[in-house]
Design a protein around this motif. Sequence first.
Motif, PDB file in Angstrom:
ATOM      1  N   GLY A  48       0.656  -1.043   0.046  1.00 14.79           N
ATOM      2  CA  GLY A  48       0.160   0.101   0.023  1.00 14.79           C
ATOM      3  C   GLY A  48       0.847   1.133  -0.102  1.00 14.79           C
ATOM      4  O   GLY A  48       0.143   2.361  -0.145  1.00 14.79           O
ATOM      5  N   ARG A  49       2.034   1.254   0.227  1.00 19.80           N
ATOM      6  CA  ARG A  49       3.113   2.384   0.009  1.00 19.80           C
ATOM      7  C   ARG A  49       3.142   2.681  -1.227  1.00 19.80           C
ATOM      8  O   ARG A  49       2.810   1.995  -2.352  1.00 19.80           O
ATOM      9  N   VAL A  50       3.239   4.052  -1.646  1.00 17.34           N
ATOM     10  CA  VAL A  50       3.253   4.557  -3.041  1.00 17.34           C
ATOM     11  C   VAL A  50       4.329   3.758  -3.869  1.00 17.34           C
ATOM     12  O   VAL A  50       3.980   3.453  -4.879  1.00 17.34           O
ATOM     13  N   LYS A  51       5.476   3.698  -3.394  1.00 18.52           N
ATOM     14  CA  LYS A  51       6.414   2.757  -3.902  1.00 18.52           C
ATOM     15  C   LYS A  51       6.241   1.325  -4.417  1.00 18.52           C
ATOM     16  O   LYS A  51       6.435   1.117  -5.501  1.00 18.52           O
ATOM     17  N   GLU A  52       5.513   0.754  -3.682  1.00 21.43           N
ATOM     18  CA  GLU A  52       5.065  -0.440  -3.775  1.00 21.43           C
ATOM     19  C   GLU A  52       4.147  -0.830  -5.168  1.00 21.43           C
ATOM     20  O   GLU A  52       4.188  -1.417  -5.989  1.00 21.43           O
ATOM     21  N   ASP A  58       4.242  -0.318 -12.880  1.00 23.83           N
ATOM     22  CA  ASP A  58       5.601  -0.206 -13.585  1.00 23.83           C
ATOM     23  C   ASP A  58       6.875  -0.354 -12.662  1.00 23.83           C
ATOM     24  O   ASP A  58       7.258   0.122 -12.031  1.00 23.83           O
ATOM     25  N   PRO A  59       7.608  -1.648 -13.153  1.00 18.49           N
ATOM     26  CA  PRO A  59       8.538  -2.295 -12.578  1.00 18.49           C
ATOM     27  C   PRO A  59       9.731  -1.564 -12.599  1.00 18.49           C
ATOM     28  O   PRO A  59      10.777  -1.660 -11.956  1.00 18.49           O
ATOM     29  N   ARG A  80      14.677  -3.462 -12.632  1.00 18.51           N
ATOM     30  CA  ARG A  80      13.168  -3.892 -12.563  1.00 18.51           C
ATOM     31  C   ARG A  80      12.752  -4.638 -11.331  1.00 18.51           C
ATOM     32  O   ARG A  80      13.683  -5.320 -11.067  1.00 18.51           O
ATOM     33  N   ALA A  81      11.743  -4.338 -10.635  1.00 17.47           N
ATOM     34  CA  ALA A  81      11.264  -4.950  -9.677  1.00 17.47           C
ATOM     35  C   ALA A  81      10.879  -6.229 -10.342  1.00 17.47           C
ATOM     36  O   ALA A  81      10.015  -6.238 -11.168  1.00 17.47           O
TER      37      ALA A  81
END
Length: 147
Positions: A48-52, A58-59, A80-81
């Motif tokens: 739920g964090r913005v980065k996640e 978009d990885p 890339r994640a």
Amino acid sequence: MLSDRVRARVAAAHFWHLATVNPDGSPHVSPMWVDIEDDHIVFNTAVGRVKEENLRRDPRLSLSCVDPADPYDRVVIRGRAVEFVLGEEADRSIDALARKYLGVEHFAWRVPGEQRVKVVVQPTHARHVVGVEPFRPGSGPSRPPER
């Protein structure tokens, strides 16, 4: 892919800045604890964090770090994640990062009800620069000025 110098920087307890892409295309930047596992970079956040949310959509990401003793010595990693790990492994990951960065056994700043997520990053480009970064070929002072 990652040089020994880059690996050493990631392995040290230096703060990194993670840049992700917001839905409107603007950047989102967060300071992060990171580590290295084999040829991957890992960090931990909460669902739920913005980065996640940005990385699930978009990885693409960028990580940067300056040497605290010399801010002109810096490392930038793009990648890339490639995996989002939940559950006990994510909990162990944040505790390992707390040991690395704080010297404590367990991460104590959990928010009630949060679910931790370990993000695994496949680096696609890494560079280590000390001093002034050279211009890219075809750019810089030798290029004719735009009119």
